[in-house]
Design a protein around this motif. Sequence first.
Motif, PDB file in Angstrom:
ATOM      1  N   UNK A   1       0.840  -1.208   0.000  1.00 25.93           N
ATOM      2  CA  UNK A   1       0.000   0.000   0.000  1.00 25.93           C
ATOM      3  C   UNK A   1       0.870   1.252   0.000  1.00 25.93           C
ATOM      4  N   UNK A   2       1.908   1.256   0.811  1.00 28.99           N
ATOM      5  CA  UNK A   2       2.814   2.403   0.853  1.00 28.99           C
ATOM      6  C   UNK A   2       3.506   2.626  -0.479  1.00 28.99           C
ATOM      7  N   UNK A   3       3.949   1.556  -1.114  1.00 26.76           N
ATOM      8  CA  UNK A   3       4.625   1.658  -2.412  1.00 26.76           C
ATOM      9  C   UNK A   3       3.675   2.144  -3.499  1.00 26.76           C
ATOM     10  N   UNK A   4       2.386   1.844  -3.374  1.00 27.78           N
ATOM     11  CA  UNK A   4       1.395   2.263  -4.371  1.00 27.78           C
ATOM     12  C   UNK A   4       0.997   3.726  -4.214  1.00 27.78           C
ATOM     13  N   UNK A   5       1.355   4.338  -3.112  1.00 32.96           N
ATOM     14  CA  UNK A   5       1.020   5.736  -2.847  1.00 32.96           C
ATOM     15  C   UNK A   5       2.053   6.636  -3.538  1.00 32.96           C
ATOM     16  N   UNK A   6       1.624   7.683  -4.230  1.00 34.32           N
ATOM     17  CA  UNK A   6       2.584   8.556  -4.914  1.00 34.32           C
ATOM     18  C   UNK A   6       3.704   9.088  -4.019  1.00 34.32           C
TER      19      UNK A   6
ATOM     20  N   UNK B   1       0.833  13.258  10.164  1.00 34.18           N
ATOM     21  CA  UNK B   1       0.336  13.835   8.908  1.00 34.18           C
ATOM     22  C   UNK B   1      -1.094  14.326   9.083  1.00 34.18           C
ATOM     23  N   UNK B   2      -1.909  13.525   9.719  1.00 36.51           N
ATOM     24  CA  UNK B   2      -3.311  13.893   9.957  1.00 36.51           C
ATOM     25  C   UNK B   2      -3.381  15.012  10.986  1.00 36.51           C
TER      26      UNK B   2
ATOM     27  N   UNK C   1       4.688   6.178   0.873  1.00 33.66           N
ATOM     28  CA  UNK C   1       4.533   5.687   2.246  1.00 33.66           C
ATOM     29  C   UNK C   1       3.091   5.852   2.682  1.00 33.66           C
ATOM     30  N   UNK C   2       2.731   5.192   3.763  1.00 40.02           N
ATOM     31  CA  UNK C   2       1.408   5.361   4.359  1.00 40.02           C
ATOM     32  C   UNK C   2       1.400   6.610   5.226  1.00 40.02           C
TER      33      UNK C   2
END
Length: 56
Positions: free
Chosen positions: A12-17, A26-27, A20-21
């Motif tokens: 999932x992290x690798x698929x994010x531009x 961040x939130x 990372x997650x």
Amino acid sequence: MDVLDDALMQRQGAATPLGRLARPADVAEAVAFYAGEDNAFMTGTTAAVNGGMAMY
């Protein structure tokens, strides 16, 4: 029990531009901005804290 195993989280992290997650910080930064004085004149907005997964 973990909902996501390490392999899935890595994919999932690798698929994010951004590569990372999201981290809690961040939130928290987005929430702090919307709650702070720097946001005093903004209305009706949303922030996508998603690392670039969705652009709208």
